[in-house]
Motif scaffolding. Structure first.
Motif, short mmCIF file in Angstrom:
data_model
loop_
_atom_site.label_atom_id
_atom_site.label_comp_id
_atom_site.label_asym_id
_atom_site.label_seq_id
_atom_site.Cartn_x
_atom_site.Cartn_y
_atom_site.Cartn_z
N ASN A 1 -8.19 -0.77 1.31
CA ASN A 1 -7.80 0.62 1.07
C ASN A 1 -8.44 1.08 -0.23
O ASN A 1 -8.47 0.33 -1.22
CB ASN A 1 -6.27 0.77 0.94
N LEU A 42 0.58 8.11 -6.00
CA LEU A 42 -0.71 8.74 -6.24
C LEU A 42 -0.58 10.16 -6.81
O LEU A 42 -1.26 10.50 -7.79
CB LEU A 42 -1.55 8.78 -4.96
N TYR A 57 -8.59 4.42 -2.98
CA TYR A 57 -7.95 5.67 -3.39
C TYR A 57 -8.75 6.30 -4.54
O TYR A 57 -8.95 5.67 -5.57
CB TYR A 57 -6.51 5.40 -3.87
N TYR A 78 -6.70 14.06 -4.65
CA TYR A 78 -6.86 12.65 -4.32
C TYR A 78 -7.23 12.48 -2.84
O TYR A 78 -7.07 13.39 -2.02
CB TYR A 78 -5.62 11.82 -4.66
N ALA A 118 0.83 -1.21 0.00
CA ALA A 118 0.00 0.00 0.00
C ALA A 118 0.86 1.25 0.00
O ALA A 118 0.52 2.24 -0.67
CB ALA A 118 -0.93 -0.01 1.21
N ALA A 119 1.97 1.24 0.71
CA ALA A 119 2.85 2.40 0.75
C ALA A 119 3.41 2.71 -0.64
O ALA A 119 3.55 3.89 -1.02
CB ALA A 119 3.99 2.17 1.74
N ARG A 164 -8.72 4.07 4.43
CA ARG A 164 -8.19 2.80 4.93
C ARG A 164 -9.17 2.21 5.94
O ARG A 164 -9.66 2.91 6.82
CB ARG A 164 -6.83 3.00 5.60
N ILE A 216 -7.48 9.21 0.39
CA ILE A 216 -7.06 7.89 0.83
C ILE A 216 -8.01 7.42 1.92
O ILE A 216 -8.22 8.13 2.91
CB ILE A 216 -5.61 7.91 1.37
N GLU A 244 0.56 4.32 -2.62
CA GLU A 244 0.27 5.67 -2.17
C GLU A 244 1.38 6.65 -2.55
O GLU A 244 1.11 7.85 -2.77
CB GLU A 244 0.04 5.66 -0.66
#
Length: 251
Positions: free
Chosen positions: A191, A45, A193, A156, A38-39, A160, A158, A42
């Motif tokens: 998650n 993004l 986005y 954007y 996920a990091a 979670r 995020i 992200e």
């Protein structure tokens, strides 16, 4: 119903409802692997807007992003990564942001997948919410998901999951949350986005989803994997289409 299709459905039911010992909760290694993946998602993004150049008006375009070689430390779990885009002529970024923040209206906009949704008291910069989610794919699965959504930069957001409970006997006097050892692992983590870019007389929108579920027992992947992997794809398509429709009606 054709015999082979009946057999596949029975296999799906058997696998998705089989032993508690095979479900439980994701291991620490599973969670760490999901967080690392996920990091990476992200981190890119803010740089994705250039990809919108290939998006055109019409039905949302969907892409499977799950790597063919799963990240290490996902033994016993499955990663699902999907991405979808659409372009809405005349659409505006402020309308999309308002829609994403209006959690209490999600049941009207995203029925029947979202049965109820409530925005909770939240610290500055966060939007906390809890949603009752229903999915029907041979089985009907009801989940209560708790989410933490942020809008870290222009363009954007995020979201979670902070907790996902599987609900048994939903809507009856016997409704209750299954314990960690009782749940079937339909959804452990998720998650979401959203990305958007107001340009060319309209709004480019991208939805990207990451989810973690239990794995499929060895030897049954040929029968069950296509079914299991269709669920996040269909959910993505459903959400994108309903957001596009809501934005069209807002104009």
């Amino acid at each position: 119903m054709k015999p082979i299709f009946s057999f596949l459905l029975l296999m799906c039911v058997a696998v998705l409802t089989c032993g508690i010992a095979q479900a439980e909760v994701p291991s620490r290694a599973n969670n760490d692997a999901f967080d690392r993946y996920a990091a990476e998602v992200e981190a890119r993004l803010p740089r994705q807007k250039a990809a919108f150049a290939s998006v055109h008006e019409g039905q949302p375009t969907l892409r499977r992003m799950t790597p063919d070689l799963p990240p290490p430390d996902l033994r016993g779990a499955m990663l699902h990564h999907w991405q979808g885009d659409f372009f809405l002529p005349g659409g505006r970024a402020d309308e999309l942001q308002a829609l994403l923040r209006d959690v209490n209206r999600f049941p009207q906009r995203f029925a029947p997948q979202v049965e109820r949704a409530t925005a909770l008291p939240s610290p500055p910069g966060h939007l906390l919410s809890v949603m009752r989610l229903r999915q029907h794919h041979v089985l009907t699965v009801v989940l209560d998901g708790h989410f933490d959504t942020t809008f870290p930069a222009q363009g954007y957001s995020i979201s979670r999951s902070t907790r996902v409970d599987e609900i048994a006997n939903a809507g009856t006097a016997g409704e209750h949350s299954l314990s960690d050892r009782e749940n079937h692992g339909f959804l452990w983590r998720q998650n979401t986005y959203w990305l958007w870019w107001e340009r060319d007389g309209g709004l480019y929108v991208r939805l990207e989803t990451l989810s973690l579920t239990r794995d499929i027992p060895t030897g049954l992947g040929w029968a069950v994997r296509p079914f299991v992997e269709s669920i996040p794809r269909e959910s993505l398509a459903f959400t994108l289409q309903h957001v596009a429709d809501a934005l069209r009606h807002a104009r």
